[in-house]
Motif scaffolding. Sequence first.
Motif, PDB file in Angstrom:
ATOM      1  N   LEU A   1       0.828  -1.212   0.000  1.00 42.22           N
ATOM      2  CA  LEU A   1       0.000   0.000   0.000  1.00 42.22           C
ATOM      3  C   LEU A   1       0.859   1.257   0.000  1.00 42.22           C
ATOM      4  O   LEU A   1       0.561   2.229  -0.706  1.00 42.22           O
ATOM      5  CB  LEU A   1      -0.927  -0.010   1.222  1.00 42.22           C
ATOM      6  CG  LEU A   1      -2.038  -1.056   1.247  1.00 42.22           C
ATOM      7  CD1 LEU A   1      -2.749  -1.034   2.594  1.00 42.22           C
ATOM      8  CD2 LEU A   1      -3.026  -0.811   0.113  1.00 42.22           C
ATOM      9  N   LEU A   2       1.924   1.240   0.779  1.00 42.86           N
ATOM     10  CA  LEU A   2       2.802   2.402   0.865  1.00 42.86           C
ATOM     11  C   LEU A   2       3.462   2.696  -0.482  1.00 42.86           C
ATOM     12  O   LEU A   2       3.502   3.852  -0.929  1.00 42.86           O
ATOM     13  CB  LEU A   2       3.864   2.165   1.939  1.00 42.86           C
ATOM     14  CG  LEU A   2       4.894   3.277   2.128  1.00 42.86           C
ATOM     15  CD1 LEU A   2       4.227   4.545   2.637  1.00 42.86           C
ATOM     16  CD2 LEU A   2       5.987   2.821   3.093  1.00 42.86           C
ATOM     17  N   VAL A   3       3.972   1.660  -1.146  1.00 40.99           N
ATOM     18  CA  VAL A   3       4.653   1.853  -2.436  1.00 40.99           C
ATOM     19  C   VAL A   3       3.675   2.343  -3.495  1.00 40.99           C
ATOM     20  O   VAL A   3       3.983   3.266  -4.273  1.00 40.99           O
ATOM     21  CB  VAL A   3       5.342   0.547  -2.866  1.00 40.99           C
ATOM     22  CG1 VAL A   3       5.873   0.664  -4.284  1.00 40.99           C
ATOM     23  CG2 VAL A   3       6.465   0.199  -1.899  1.00 40.99           C
ATOM     24  N   VAL A   4       2.483   1.739  -3.546  1.00 41.12           N
ATOM     25  CA  VAL A   4       1.493   2.149  -4.548  1.00 41.12           C
ATOM     26  C   VAL A   4       1.074   3.595  -4.321  1.00 41.12           C
ATOM     27  O   VAL A   4       0.996   4.407  -5.272  1.00 41.12           O
ATOM     28  CB  VAL A   4       0.278   1.199  -4.496  1.00 41.12           C
ATOM     29  CG1 VAL A   4      -0.855   1.735  -5.374  1.00 41.12           C
ATOM     30  CG2 VAL A   4       0.673  -0.190  -4.957  1.00 41.12           C
ATOM     31  N   LEU A   5       0.792   3.956  -3.072  1.00 43.37           N
ATOM     32  CA  LEU A   5       0.386   5.327  -2.770  1.00 43.37           C
ATOM     33  C   LEU A   5       1.500   6.315  -3.119  1.00 43.37           C
ATOM     34  O   LEU A   5       1.248   7.377  -3.703  1.00 43.37           O
ATOM     35  CB  LEU A   5       0.021   5.443  -1.292  1.00 43.37           C
ATOM     36  CG  LEU A   5      -0.309   6.858  -0.801  1.00 43.37           C
ATOM     37  CD1 LEU A   5      -1.548   7.392  -1.493  1.00 43.37           C
ATOM     38  CD2 LEU A   5      -0.491   6.876   0.720  1.00 43.37           C
ATOM     39  N   THR A   6       2.742   5.983  -2.783  1.00 52.06           N
ATOM     40  CA  THR A   6       3.862   6.881  -3.061  1.00 52.06           C
ATOM     41  C   THR A   6       4.059   7.067  -4.561  1.00 52.06           C
ATOM     42  O   THR A   6       4.281   8.195  -5.036  1.00 52.06           O
ATOM     43  CB  THR A   6       5.148   6.335  -2.434  1.00 52.06           C
ATOM     44  OG1 THR A   6       4.943   6.167  -1.024  1.00 52.06           O
ATOM     45  CG2 THR A   6       6.305   7.269  -2.665  1.00 52.06           C
ATOM     46  N   ALA A   7       3.973   5.979  -5.330  1.00 52.99           N
ATOM     47  CA  ALA A   7       4.146   6.088  -6.779  1.00 52.99           C
ATOM     48  C   ALA A   7       3.060   6.962  -7.391  1.00 52.99           C
ATOM     49  O   ALA A   7       3.345   7.843  -8.220  1.00 52.99           O
ATOM     50  CB  ALA A   7       4.142   4.698  -7.409  1.00 52.99           C
ATOM     51  N   ALA A   8       1.807   6.741  -6.979  1.00 54.41           N
ATOM     52  CA  ALA A   8       0.709   7.534  -7.533  1.00 54.41           C
ATOM     53  C   ALA A   8       0.851   9.009  -7.144  1.00 54.41           C
ATOM     54  O   ALA A   8       0.656   9.908  -7.979  1.00 54.41           O
ATOM     55  CB  ALA A   8      -0.631   6.979  -7.045  1.00 54.41           C
ATOM     56  N   ALA A   9       1.192   9.258  -5.886  1.00 56.24           N
ATOM     57  CA  ALA A   9       1.327  10.645  -5.433  1.00 56.24           C
ATOM     58  C   ALA A   9       2.491  11.343  -6.121  1.00 56.24           C
ATOM     59  O   ALA A   9       2.387  12.518  -6.500  1.00 56.24           O
ATOM     60  CB  ALA A   9       1.513  10.673  -3.910  1.00 56.24           C
ATOM     61  N   ALA A  10       3.609  10.639  -6.294  1.00 56.58           N
ATOM     62  CA  ALA A  10       4.772  11.257  -6.945  1.00 56.58           C
ATOM     63  C   ALA A  10       4.487  11.580  -8.404  1.00 56.58           C
ATOM     64  O   ALA A  10       4.871  12.653  -8.896  1.00 56.58           O
ATOM     65  CB  ALA A  10       5.975  10.324  -6.833  1.00 56.58           C
ATOM     66  N   LEU A  11       3.812  10.683  -9.111  1.00 56.85           N
ATOM     67  CA  LEU A  11       3.473  10.960 -10.515  1.00 56.85           C
ATOM     68  C   LEU A  11       2.515  12.144 -10.622  1.00 56.85           C
ATOM     69  O   LEU A  11       2.670  13.007 -11.498  1.00 56.85           O
ATOM     70  CB  LEU A  11       2.847   9.711 -11.148  1.00 56.85           C
ATOM     71  CG  LEU A  11       3.797   8.525 -11.374  1.00 56.85           C
ATOM     72  CD1 LEU A  11       3.023   7.310 -11.878  1.00 56.85           C
ATOM     73  CD2 LEU A  11       4.904   8.905 -12.358  1.00 56.85           C
ATOM     74  N   TYR A  12       1.549  12.194  -9.730  1.00 55.29           N
ATOM     75  CA  TYR A  12       0.602  13.316  -9.753  1.00 55.29           C
ATOM     76  C   TYR A  12       1.325  14.631  -9.452  1.00 55.29           C
ATOM     77  O   TYR A  12       1.109  15.649 -10.121  1.00 55.29           O
ATOM     78  CB  TYR A  12      -0.506  13.075  -8.739  1.00 55.29           C
ATOM     79  CG  TYR A  12      -1.364  14.291  -8.483  1.00 55.29           C
ATOM     80  CD1 TYR A  12      -2.316  14.700  -9.410  1.00 55.29           C
ATOM     81  CD2 TYR A  12      -1.207  15.043  -7.317  1.00 55.29           C
ATOM     82  CE1 TYR A  12      -3.101  15.824  -9.192  1.00 55.29           C
ATOM     83  CE2 TYR A  12      -1.986  16.164  -7.087  1.00 55.29           C
ATOM     84  CZ  TYR A  12      -2.925  16.553  -8.022  1.00 55.29           C
ATOM     85  OH  TYR A  12      -3.688  17.669  -7.799  1.00 55.29           O
ATOM     86  N   ALA A  13       2.195  14.618  -8.435  1.00 50.10           N
ATOM     87  CA  ALA A  13       2.916  15.833  -8.061  1.00 50.10           C
ATOM     88  C   ALA A  13       3.823  16.298  -9.197  1.00 50.10           C
ATOM     89  O   ALA A  13       3.930  17.502  -9.466  1.00 50.10           O
ATOM     90  CB  ALA A  13       3.729  15.589  -6.794  1.00 50.10           C
ATOM     91  N   HIS A  14       4.483  15.365  -9.875  1.00 47.88           N
ATOM     92  CA  HIS A  14       5.343  15.745 -10.999  1.00 47.88           C
ATOM     93  C   HIS A  14       4.521  16.373 -12.113  1.00 47.88           C
ATOM     94  O   HIS A  14       4.974  17.323 -12.784  1.00 47.88           O
ATOM     95  CB  HIS A  14       6.095  14.521 -11.518  1.00 47.88           C
ATOM     96  CG  HIS A  14       7.085  14.832 -12.585  1.00 47.88           C
ATOM     97  ND1 HIS A  14       6.786  14.723 -13.933  1.00 47.88           N
ATOM     98  CD2 HIS A  14       8.375  15.253 -12.517  1.00 47.88           C
ATOM     99  CE1 HIS A  14       7.844  15.071 -14.650  1.00 47.88           C
ATOM    100  NE2 HIS A  14       8.829  15.390 -13.819  1.00 47.88           N
ATOM    101  N   ALA A  15       3.303  15.889 -12.306  1.00 52.12           N
ATOM    102  CA  ALA A  15       2.458  16.432 -13.373  1.00 52.12           C
ATOM    103  C   ALA A  15       1.988  17.843 -13.062  1.00 52.12           C
ATOM    104  O   ALA A  15       1.840  18.667 -13.982  1.00 52.12           O
ATOM    105  CB  ALA A  15       1.264  15.514 -13.597  1.00 52.12           C
TER     106      ALA A  15
END
Length: 551
Positions: free
Chosen positions: A258-272
Amino acid sequence: MSEETAWTAEYDRTSETLRWLRDKRRGHRSKRNRDLGVIGYSLVLLAGGYGTTFVYRFAQRLEHVAAHGDVLEAIRRALPAGLVLLALCLAVIAARDALWRGPVIVPGPVAAWLLSQPVDRTRVLRPYFRLTAGLAVAGGVLCAVAGGVLLRLTGLSSLGTGLAACLPAGLCLPLLAVVLALQVERRTSLGVRVRTWTPYAVLLLVVLVAQTGWAATGHRLPVLEQVELWSGPWGWAAQPVVHAAGGSASGWPVAVTLLVVLTAAAALYAHAVSATVPTRQLRARAATATTVASVMWSVELRAAKLAVSEALGHNGHASRRQLPMPRSKYLVVIWRDAVALWRAPGRVGGAALWTAAAAASAGLAASLDGGSRVAAVVMALVLGYLAVGRLAESARLEADDLRRSSWSPFRFATLMLHHAIVPAVLGAVLACLAAVPFALNGAAWALLLMPVCALPFAAASVVAAVRGPVRSELLFIGIPTPFGDLSFFVFLFWYAAPLLISVTTLSFALEAVLTHGAGVGALACMVLVALALTAVLLLGASHLAKKLRRH
């Protein structure tokens, strides 16, 4: 060109502009890289010369302490709440930091000039976001390595297992903190909520500190710990560490996923969305960061604090609450200081938290002996000084700009002495409340000794306020010794003289009370020492205030 302008190949001049800037900045970048290289080299020398010895001795001491079974079990019991506490501290720090800086922090010329040109904002701003995220991840990895080493030194796990358990937290939590900071930087409304919720977040952290200490003493709350470990990424990141240390976290693979999935999604959104930070926010943060950097190089820490406080909005959200005005002019300074604290209750809350921390250190000192007790006593006094210092902001504000004291019916030196009254009285009240648990456990003398320490601390705070501009020339007076130049230590003593004088004197007196017992004679001596120290510090404050007024 505005931020909302549609980009077309006809108007986009990003490549030409960035190429021109690279050519113009080439000389500046070479000089900056040389300066950074010298600073890095100096830090490496300091870390190698002093840090390695300290780390080695700390590791030896930690292994020796952890060899006792009771200590090892106490660390294991405290891990769930303690790790959640650290993760939430990171979140609070990231959110507060974003109020004046944020992950997308650009130089002043970029914010003032470049973003107004026909350039693509994403190509300008995203590299700054990636740099911040990369530095955060690098720091997180270093912390994960340190965590794995600590688990190995304490005997809670092997080195490989400890590193593997700490790595998810070291990689994911810094990225999530950067994402949170970006949202605060992008949205003004979220920044307002951060300011509003900060006191409640600090209160939650205090509760977690109490829970961690309570668990270390053997009073665990298993149901609450499981709720915390599954309540969010702060708990998910803690689960593999708790499992590696032998704690109860059987579902840690799910939590890590859960932590890895949430971090990946949040990082991609923040980069966008990293290029959507409003230009006015970038300009304000660039101006604040430039001010802080310039005054930090001149060691003007007070000016840096004021710049950050102004950016955080401390001055713009003050309450307009009043207190009845006194009829006597001799009470007007007390009234103004009380109104200032009444309108800014955060200072009183901060003082209460520092006082609670000082009381906890004092309680630790009472259970120790030898050098460990002395260190705990000194720590308690330093925290007490910080608590009382939070209440003396009025003295510092009027000493920063002497024109602000034009309202006073007193001379400047007398005004500064009056500014010590409210911090002394309120600090003594907070210390008396913190001493109640000691009195209930049979140490009634704490009701006298803890409040009396607030008097010299208030006087020392006024001395620190009127000592004048930073004496940076002391760094270059040149005092050669076989151990190196002592100029830095002379400057450090000048800067911390009020703290050092008050804490050193009171620590000797308190150590005598703890060593020889809290008899009537020892208590009387302690009170006399505190009163004499207060008188000396007030005389020094009066002399410095007159000198500051003349200049």
